[in-house]
Design an enzyme around this catalytic site. Structure first.
Site, PDB file in Angstrom:
ATOM      1  N   THR A 265      19.822   7.237  33.350  1.00 31.95           N
ATOM      2  CA  THR A 265      18.958   7.615  34.469  1.00 31.95           C
ATOM      3  C   THR A 265      19.183   6.275  34.567  1.00 31.95           C
ATOM      4  OG1 THR A 265      18.044   9.614  34.806  1.00 31.95           O
ATOM      5  CG2 THR A 265      17.861   7.855  36.458  1.00 31.95           C
TER       6      THR A 265
ATOM      7  N   THR B  97      16.116   9.997  29.664  1.00 36.37           N
ATOM      8  CA  THR B  97      14.687  10.381  29.499  1.00 36.37           C
ATOM      9  C   THR B  97      14.391  11.178  28.921  1.00 36.37           C
ATOM     10  OG1 THR B  97      13.699  10.394  31.096  1.00 36.37           O
ATOM     11  CG2 THR B  97      13.287   8.771  30.736  1.00 36.37           C
ATOM     12  N   ASP B  98      15.277  12.204  28.569  1.00 37.14           N
ATOM     13  CA  ASP B  98      15.403  13.483  28.554  1.00 37.14           C
ATOM     14  C   ASP B  98      14.681  13.817  27.055  1.00 37.14           C
ATOM     15  OD1 ASP B  98      15.975  14.394  30.951  1.00 37.14           O
ATOM     16  OD2 ASP B  98      17.850  15.045  30.963  1.00 37.14           O
TER      17      ASP B  98
HETATM   18  N1  ASP Z   1      18.843  12.710  33.377  1.00 38.84           N
HETATM   19  C1  ASP Z   1      18.787  11.296  32.370  1.00 38.84           C
HETATM   20  C2  ASP Z   1      18.597  11.631  30.919  1.00 38.84           C
HETATM   21  O1  ASP Z   1      19.876  10.704  30.544  1.00 38.84           O
HETATM   22  C3  ASP Z   1      17.366  11.607  32.765  1.00 38.84           C
HETATM   23  C4  ASP Z   1      16.510   9.998  32.676  1.00 38.84           C
HETATM   24  O2  ASP Z   1      17.068   8.790  32.314  1.00 38.84           O
HETATM   25  O3  ASP Z   1      15.079   9.735  33.150  1.00 38.84           O
HETATM   26  O4  ASP Z   1      18.029  11.933  29.868  1.00 38.84           O
END
Ligand code: ASP
Length: 346
Positions: free
Chosen positions: A40, A112-113
């Protein structure tokens, strides 16, 4: 170019503008390498993800803190990150440190995932005491109050801090500094999602200073026994989840895939349903080590509810982190007692 091929392409860009500013002030600042991987933090509502150099170029404040070198390792949402990517990233971190004695630290930007898994993997496989900081963002680059730029800036500030050395891999978001082993993503949306509920944060990246409060005692980085230098792939490890009414059918399916290990998510304290206990026996009959990890975040599994069942206890590691440790542990041993010692040590 296929996305996979794109991901494999390494892009090395010295940000001459950023580095130049530091030099113009007459004092060359220490160098921090930023490895970007997507997530993200690199995403916008519409359009493709931002490449690594552009992401860093969008944070001119970095020039006051460090000389930045940026390298794009991959550009994916972290839900698509694989164990092969962990290996590639870990090897890159190790080679960057090995070839650059003056490098102060490394910042990894990441979705963050699966940040918890990647950070914990690096915590167990980086062979240098210099700081490695993993950061990301909960809000996209074009959202109001995007948190990415401040998180990268704070990540670089932490990487430049002398006291950050020797703490293992750090996760820095929302001005908090967490140990990779202990960090939990706890909220689906909010910027303060990365907590360290069991043991507390290691420190804070306050606006005026970076401060450390404590040191994590579990083994990591230079004290870790895991060496990925000559490893090209990690063992397959499945996660099977126990639940009310579980009948162990899924364990039969998992065993048929011939994994080298299985993590079984249990109830609190490592307690298992009748189906969960049957699942342990199914794996044991196939000679596959089972690590039991509690689905409850607080406290540790201490064994007694499982009697003499042939399992390894993940203690306070959640299943997804127990899987990372088991994959690495299986590079050393598949013997249950030795595996338990590893889970007690890391
Ligand atoms: N879609 C994202 C990821 O790559 C979520 C994030 O980064 O917060 O994990």
């Amino acid at each position: 170019m296929t996305p996979r091929f794109l991901r494999a392409a390494l892009l090395l860009v010295a940000l001459s503008g950023v580095a130049g500013t530091a030099r113009a002030q007459g004092k060359p600042l220490g160098e921090v390498l930023v490895l970007t991987t997507g997530g993200t933090i690199a995403s916008r509502t519409i359009g493709p993800m931002t490449d690594g150099p552009s992401l860093v170029r969008g944070i001119p404040e970095l020039a006051k803190v460090a000389t930045i070198r940026v390298e794009e390792v991959m550009r994916v949402p972290s839900s698509q990150v694989t164990p092969a990517d962990w290996l590639r990233l870990g090897k890159r971190v190790n080679s960057a440190f090995a070839t650059a004695p003056a490098l102060r630290g490394i910042v990894v930007t990441h979705g963050t995932d699966t940040m918890e898994e990647t950070a914990f993997f690096l915590n167990l496989t980086v062979r240098d005491p210099r700081p490695v900081v993993v950061t990301g963002a909960m809000r996209g680059a074009d959202e109001v109050s995007a948190d990415g730029p401040a998180n990268v800036l704070n990540g670089v500030r932490v990487a430049m801090t002398v006291e950050a050395k020797g703490h293992g891999v750090l996760v820095v978001l929302n001005e908090d500094i967490a140990a990779a082993r202990d960090v939990w993503k706890s909220d689906n949306r909010r910027a303060d999602t990365f907590g360290s509920p069991q043991r507390g944060y290691l420190g804070a990246a306050d606006p005026d200073t970076v401060i450390f409060f404590r040191r994590a005692l579990q083994s990591h980085t230079v004290a870790s026994e895991f060496d990925i230098a000559r490893i090209d792939s990690l063992a397959r490890v499945e996660i099977v989840t126990d639940y009310a009414g579980f009948d162990s059918t899924v364990m039969h399916a998992a065993v048929q895939r011939r994994p080298r290990g299985i993590v079984l998510t249990s109830f609190a304290g490592g307690r298992l349903s009748a189906g969960g206990r049957a699942a342990v026996r199914i794996a044991a009959a196939a000679n596959i080590p089972v690590v039991v990890a509690s689905r409850v975040p607080g406290g540790r599994i201490v064994g007694s509810p499982l009697g003499d069942m042939p399992v390894v206890l993940a203690r306070d590691l959640p299943a997804h982190k127990a899987r990372v440790l088991l994959m690495l542990a299986l590079t050393r041993t598949a013997e249950r007692g030795a595996l338990q010692q590893i889970f007690d040590r890391y």
